[in-house]
Design a protein around this motif. Sequence first.
Motif, PDB file in Angstrom:
ATOM      1  N   PRO A   1       0.831  -1.204   0.000  1.00 47.47           N
ATOM      2  CA  PRO A   1       0.000   0.000   0.000  1.00 47.47           C
ATOM      3  C   PRO A   1       0.867   1.257   0.000  1.00 47.47           C
ATOM      4  CG  PRO A   1      -0.147  -1.152   2.118  1.00 47.47           C
ATOM      5  CD  PRO A   1       0.694  -2.000   1.226  1.00 47.47           C
ATOM      6  N   LEU A   2       0.529   2.206  -0.862  1.00 49.40           N
ATOM      7  CA  LEU A   2       1.295   3.445  -0.970  1.00 49.40           C
ATOM      8  C   LEU A   2       0.743   4.482   0.001  1.00 49.40           C
ATOM      9  CD1 LEU A   2       1.360   3.603  -4.856  1.00 49.40           C
ATOM     10  CD2 LEU A   2       3.367   3.328  -3.420  1.00 49.40           C
ATOM     11  N   THR A   3       1.615   5.331   0.528  1.00 52.26           N
ATOM     12  CA  THR A   3       1.131   6.448   1.347  1.00 52.26           C
ATOM     13  C   THR A   3       0.511   7.487   0.408  1.00 52.26           C
ATOM     14  OG1 THR A   3       3.250   7.568   1.177  1.00 52.26           O
ATOM     15  CG2 THR A   3       2.947   6.113   3.069  1.00 52.26           C
ATOM     16  N   ASN A   4      -0.317   8.378   0.989  1.00 56.58           N
ATOM     17  CA  ASN A   4      -0.992   9.358   0.128  1.00 56.58           C
ATOM     18  C   ASN A   4      -0.146  10.613  -0.128  1.00 56.58           C
ATOM     19  OD1 ASN A   4      -1.191  10.950   2.388  1.00 56.58           O
ATOM     20  ND2 ASN A   4      -3.380  10.671   2.693  1.00 56.58           N
ATOM     21  N   GLY A   5       1.036  10.690   0.498  1.00 54.23           N
ATOM     22  CA  GLY A   5       1.879  11.883   0.375  1.00 54.23           C
ATOM     23  C   GLY A   5       2.204  12.287  -1.057  1.00 54.23           C
ATOM     24  N   PRO A   6       2.710  11.363  -1.898  1.00 59.39           N
ATOM     25  CA  PRO A   6       3.047  11.756  -3.279  1.00 59.39           C
ATOM     26  C   PRO A   6       1.829  12.235  -4.063  1.00 59.39           C
ATOM     27  CG  PRO A   6       4.068   9.650  -2.715  1.00 59.39           C
ATOM     28  CD  PRO A   6       3.130   9.984  -1.596  1.00 59.39           C
ATOM     29  N   GLY A   7       0.685  11.584  -3.859  1.00 62.55           N
ATOM     30  CA  GLY A   7      -0.533  12.011  -4.548  1.00 62.55           C
ATOM     31  C   GLY A   7      -0.979  13.386  -4.085  1.00 62.55           C
ATOM     32  N   ALA A   8      -0.924  13.606  -2.763  1.00 54.71           N
ATOM     33  CA  ALA A   8      -1.307  14.908  -2.221  1.00 54.71           C
ATOM     34  C   ALA A   8      -0.384  16.004  -2.751  1.00 54.71           C
ATOM     35  CB  ALA A   8      -1.246  14.859  -0.697  1.00 54.71           C
TER      36      ALA A   8
ATOM     37  N   ALA B   1       1.158  16.066  -5.640  1.00 47.45           N
ATOM     38  CA  ALA B   1       0.813  16.344  -7.041  1.00 47.45           C
ATOM     39  C   ALA B   1      -0.451  17.193  -7.135  1.00 47.45           C
ATOM     40  CB  ALA B   1       0.620  15.023  -7.793  1.00 47.45           C
ATOM     41  N   VAL B   2      -1.459  16.876  -6.293  1.00 50.59           N
ATOM     42  CA  VAL B   2      -2.740  17.605  -6.329  1.00 50.59           C
ATOM     43  C   VAL B   2      -2.539  19.057  -5.888  1.00 50.59           C
ATOM     44  CG1 VAL B   2      -5.009  17.754  -5.231  1.00 50.59           C
ATOM     45  CG2 VAL B   2      -4.169  15.545  -6.031  1.00 50.59           C
TER      46      VAL B   2
ATOM     47  N   TRP C   1       5.722  21.144  -7.032  1.00 56.98           N
ATOM     48  CA  TRP C   1       5.550  19.680  -7.073  1.00 56.98           C
ATOM     49  C   TRP C   1       6.811  18.988  -6.544  1.00 56.98           C
ATOM     50  CZ3 TRP C   1       3.420  16.847 -12.064  1.00 56.98           C
ATOM     51  CH2 TRP C   1       3.044  15.561 -11.718  1.00 56.98           C
TER      52      TRP C   1
ATOM     53  N   GLU D   1       6.787  16.898  -3.164  1.00 53.65           N
ATOM     54  CA  GLU D   1       7.105  15.467  -3.340  1.00 53.65           C
ATOM     55  C   GLU D   1       8.261  15.073  -2.415  1.00 53.65           C
ATOM     56  OE1 GLU D   1       6.005  12.925  -5.364  1.00 53.65           O
ATOM     57  OE2 GLU D   1       7.701  11.574  -5.003  1.00 53.65           O
TER      58      GLU D   1
ATOM     59  N   LYS E   1       7.053  12.466   0.339  1.00 53.77           N
ATOM     60  CA  LYS E   1       7.223  11.222  -0.419  1.00 53.77           C
ATOM     61  C   LYS E   1       6.836   9.972   0.372  1.00 53.77           C
ATOM     62  CE  LYS E   1      10.427   9.046  -3.586  1.00 53.77           C
ATOM     63  NZ  LYS E   1      11.752   9.105  -4.186  1.00 53.77           N
TER      64      LYS E   1
ATOM     65  N   ILE F   1      -5.227  14.435   3.820  1.00 51.78           N
ATOM     66  CA  ILE F   1      -5.548  14.717   2.415  1.00 51.78           C
ATOM     67  C   ILE F   1      -6.769  15.628   2.263  1.00 51.78           C
ATOM     68  CG2 ILE F   1      -6.847  12.566   2.175  1.00 51.78           C
ATOM     69  CD1 ILE F   1      -4.709  14.093  -0.599  1.00 51.78           C
TER      70      ILE F   1
END
Lengths: 110, 185
Positions: A9-16, A18-19, A70, A74, A78, A84
């Motif tokens: 499972p990936l953490t939400n940090g990289p997605g957050a 990018a958003v 970004w 990141e 990361k 989020i």
Amino acid sequence: MSSQTENLPLTNGPGAAAVLAAGIGATALGVFAVLADTLPAFKKLMIFSSPTGPLSGVTTSAIIVWLLAWAVLEWRWKQKTVAIGPVAIAAFVLLAVGLLLTFPPFADLL
Amino acid sequence: MEITMRGLWTLIHGMGFGALYLLACAGALVELWRMTRPTTEPPEPSRWLGIYLLTMTVLAWAAVLTGTYVIYPWYRAVPPAGVALADFPQALLRSNASTVGWHTLGMEWKEHVAWLTPVSITMAAAVFLRYGWQLRLHPELRRAVLIFTCASFVSAGIAGFWGAMINKVAPTQGGQTIRIMQGEK
């Protein structure tokens, strides 16, 4: 190996990151567009390419701000799990501000 | 049947990159929503949607870069004194009170708002490529990706609408003429 990696499972940090960076980029675009429209010195400064005029600098600068934001976010988030909800709301507000500032009748009010 | 070089580039920019992007948006939204919705079903391979989003990202960047650096300089070129304005769209629009709004509202909005499209879709593609089906596990992140994909559709739609309308009133034309076929009288 690759299937094991895919199942971690990936953490939400990289997605957050990018958003939020996309929201920052949208607002940067709107702010630079308004500044180039209202300040003659800034407009001149934004002429990166003569045939295209100030639009070249406005858009290039906004893209640089977006990519820098970004990269920094990141780097900071990361491996982290961040809240989020507030990050997404901030990104939506920044996106809405960017959209509004690019609308000439609204920008003319400023 | 002929087309000028500037007309051809405008066609590539608008009908090629821009319209294709707008058409692709519906598919991206439906597939992003479907593949990442919270469900107990086993995850599907996400490779094709990743390629689809990457293609959309390329289209979005191609549209704004050709628009800004190939067509816009022709649009905004200042005509020499005494020359007919037909080949100078911005000057043509500004020369008449009944057409100036196409520039002051339409083009000034389009030239900026269009750039929100590649920013939004690049983000959506990057997040999907990174997370794939795991977006199911991050519902708020998934929602953000879907909203930004919608925003990319809206900004591309605004830019496309104004581009098409402005090109009807003051077409970008000129340059070398390309003969596509010889018709019969």
